[in-house]
Design an enzyme around this catalytic site. Sequence first.
Site, short mmCIF file in Angstrom:
data_model
loop_
_atom_site.label_atom_id
_atom_site.label_comp_id
_atom_site.label_asym_id
_atom_site.label_seq_id
_atom_site.Cartn_x
_atom_site.Cartn_y
_atom_site.Cartn_z
N HIS A 167 48.38 39.35 31.94
CA HIS A 167 47.52 40.48 31.60
C HIS A 167 47.07 40.36 30.14
CE1 HIS A 167 49.52 42.01 35.19
NE2 HIS A 167 48.60 42.95 35.28
N GLU A 180 38.50 46.38 43.00
CA GLU A 180 39.76 46.96 43.47
C GLU A 180 40.00 48.29 42.76
OE1 GLU A 180 42.27 43.69 42.37
OE2 GLU A 180 41.15 42.36 43.69
N GLN A 233 40.10 43.51 38.10
CA GLN A 233 40.98 44.54 37.54
C GLN A 233 41.57 44.11 36.20
OE1 GLN A 233 44.56 46.21 39.81
NE2 GLN A 233 42.92 47.71 40.04
N PHE A 234 41.96 42.88 36.11
CA PHE A 234 42.26 42.21 34.84
C PHE A 234 41.54 40.88 34.90
CE2 PHE A 234 45.62 45.30 34.85
CZ PHE A 234 45.88 45.57 33.51
N ASP A 275 42.46 38.20 33.99
CA ASP A 275 43.41 37.16 34.41
C ASP A 275 43.26 36.86 35.90
OD1 ASP A 275 45.83 37.58 31.99
OD2 ASP A 275 44.35 39.14 32.37
N SER A 296 41.26 41.08 46.86
CA SER A 296 40.82 39.70 47.01
C SER A 296 39.65 39.46 46.06
CB SER A 296 40.38 39.40 48.44
OG SER A 296 39.66 38.19 48.48
N GLU A 297 39.95 38.85 44.94
CA GLU A 297 38.87 38.56 43.98
C GLU A 297 37.84 37.63 44.60
OE1 GLU A 297 42.07 38.65 43.26
OE2 GLU A 297 42.08 40.42 41.97
N ILE A 348 40.80 36.73 37.69
CA ILE A 348 39.56 36.05 38.05
C ILE A 348 39.84 34.66 38.62
CG2 ILE A 348 39.03 34.87 35.86
CD1 ILE A 348 36.16 36.03 36.11
#
Lengths: 377, 338
Positions: free
Chosen positions: B139, B39, B92-93, B95, B69-70, B97
């Site tokens: 985060h 992203e 992106q973080f 978290d 969308s991970e 995931i």
Amino acid sequence: MSSTSGSATADKPKSEDSSVPQRPSEALSKDECLELFRLLYLARYFDVRLIKEKKRGRLRGTLYSSHNQEAVLVGSLFGLQANDWISPIHRDMPAFFLKDIRAGWRNPERKGMSIEEVCCQVWGKVGSPGRARDNWSHIGKRDAKIIHSTSMLAGTIPVAAGVVLADKLNGGNSVVLTFNGEGSTAQGIFHEAINFAAVHKLPVITIVENNQWAYGTPTELEYSLPDFARRADGYGIPGLIADGQDVFDVYDKVMQAVEYARAGNGPSIVECKTFRAYGHGDHDDDRAVRYREPDQVEKGRERDPIAVCRKKLIEKGYLKGEAAKKFFAEGKNAAEVTDEDFPPEVVEYLKEGIEFALKSPVPDEAEGAMWVFKENA
Amino acid sequence: MSATVTEAPIALKKNYLSALKEALFEEMAGNADMICMGEDIGLLGGAFGVTEGLQKEFGAHRVMDMPISEAAIIGASVGAALNGKTVMAEMQFIDFISCGFDQIVNMMATYHYRTAGEVNLPIVVRGPAGAYGGGALYHSQMNEAWFCHSPGLKVVCPSTPYDAKGMMKAALRDGNPVLFYEIKELYRKREIEEELPVDDYIVPLGKAAIRREGKDVTFVSYGQNVYHCLEAATQLAEEGITAEVIDIRSLVPLDEETIVNSIAKTNRVVVVNEAPMTCGFAGELVARISDSAFEYLDAPPVRVTRMDTPVPWAKPLETYVLPSVDKIVTAAKRVVKF
């Protein structure tokens, strides 16, 4: 591109329609039409034979019957090229040997699985491409362009998108067919993956095998659309509806989507309306007669895909006289059919696969701890 | 010797983020089959800038901006990798995931196993992790234990620029899916900047590093907690207690040997990890130590971890629940006096 079968769908602008023939099945030769018929028998015979083997206690795991849904598999796979990809799910066991079968049922070079490999998988033998590490339809073969599934529904759609993305980056023009039950369309990943494929115009064709039942839940409790194909509107892609009992209609709609994708236009959803003959799995057959109304089941099965195809072949003049009256497998349950209801070459083909599997060894127990990681030197 | 007088190149110190970026640029340049998905990694260059300039250099077809969308990022990475690509997938973080969890643990982790070795997936799933920066619940996470519990995934967490670059290159060449935990508090930390080799190098996955030698107690840690351990060791030294600090760097595979050898010398161990205690990787380390180094221990192994809470936002709350230098010093004194 447009759809038939009545309901509104997300058609593409007319300017993009002209290059895609609406009825590609009309170009099929007599031999090809008869081969479609034979493949319906092959898929049906595979299913009923495994049901019998399972009932005799010879197989582990669960059998998810594709009975009454064979036209979806046969019709959608028949027009693919060798280098196209598929990702079947639990109810699509025949897809593994049907892929690229036009290259020859016993052709070792074809981009599909041999009947021996498929039978080894079902019997849990090392001759399976996955050496029987996961069960039944959780199998694939990269060289044959068959993507391996998990039990998590719709989970292979993003994988399929990645596969054709790689081909596209390499300059190829393969497409991928992903098979999904209508129940799996409620999953978030169904949306996430198709949205991604639509944004990047990836050649991902989502086949929705709408058999009216997601395990024990009817479609009206899965989504609120009159026709699922309309979901495609939300992605700005075509949504087509096929008569899932009619192998020619499935072939036509899927080939429209395939040609559209191969021309670089991106994904489509093809909803194939069909009906699940038995329970969700063989463990569920007894309960399914309780949660489904008998008249619904009777109605859902009255248009057996073999009968529908037979009628069309007679209309086309490809089946005449005695030939048109032979091998009445349609409308019969696994317990009711015999080998005499099928063409002998179909029975023989599966017999070879089963005999091979029975003679094959089971995996050595120590393999259970192997291949967790790729070992690096 | 050359007669020409050349000016020695001015060695530039690199921070942790630049080291990661260099690794990505070099691997992309050296591997035409490598692609990146994430992203905001292309046009923007990543939320933290790890991929800055990457799309301009290698094109939008190789550095793809993905819809949020991970699960699609991971799933598409799996597909591309099974079809011959090497993939860097950015979270992106770290978290976030969790939104790709099924694709990681059921699809990606098991692929090699399910296919009896037919398919291996060269994928690095990387992203910024860790607390202490006021990132609050979503985060700040260190959720690496989820993935250590899923056979088929390698899990690593470098703490220095040198390791960040060398381990990223090793991970991208490994051929297995690697979850790469980057510590965002270290991205631009001036104190840890260092010169990096000009020539290509890797840091092998599965090899621990001894960051400080000592004889009275062993600290086992990774990520930014390594620096807390080093500071604790400095403070303890003033009281005559010398601590050995081990940075495991790689959780799966784990270098048990380096840990056991240290405990054979110090006879005492404190495991430090900012993830919550219950079923965290600190617990796994203590279990391994109990199996392999029991005879060397003069005191029960001790864990210093986050409390079993989320990471709260306000500074006093965050400090309260996380491991700290003080907590490590206290724990060390406890095991030394046992």
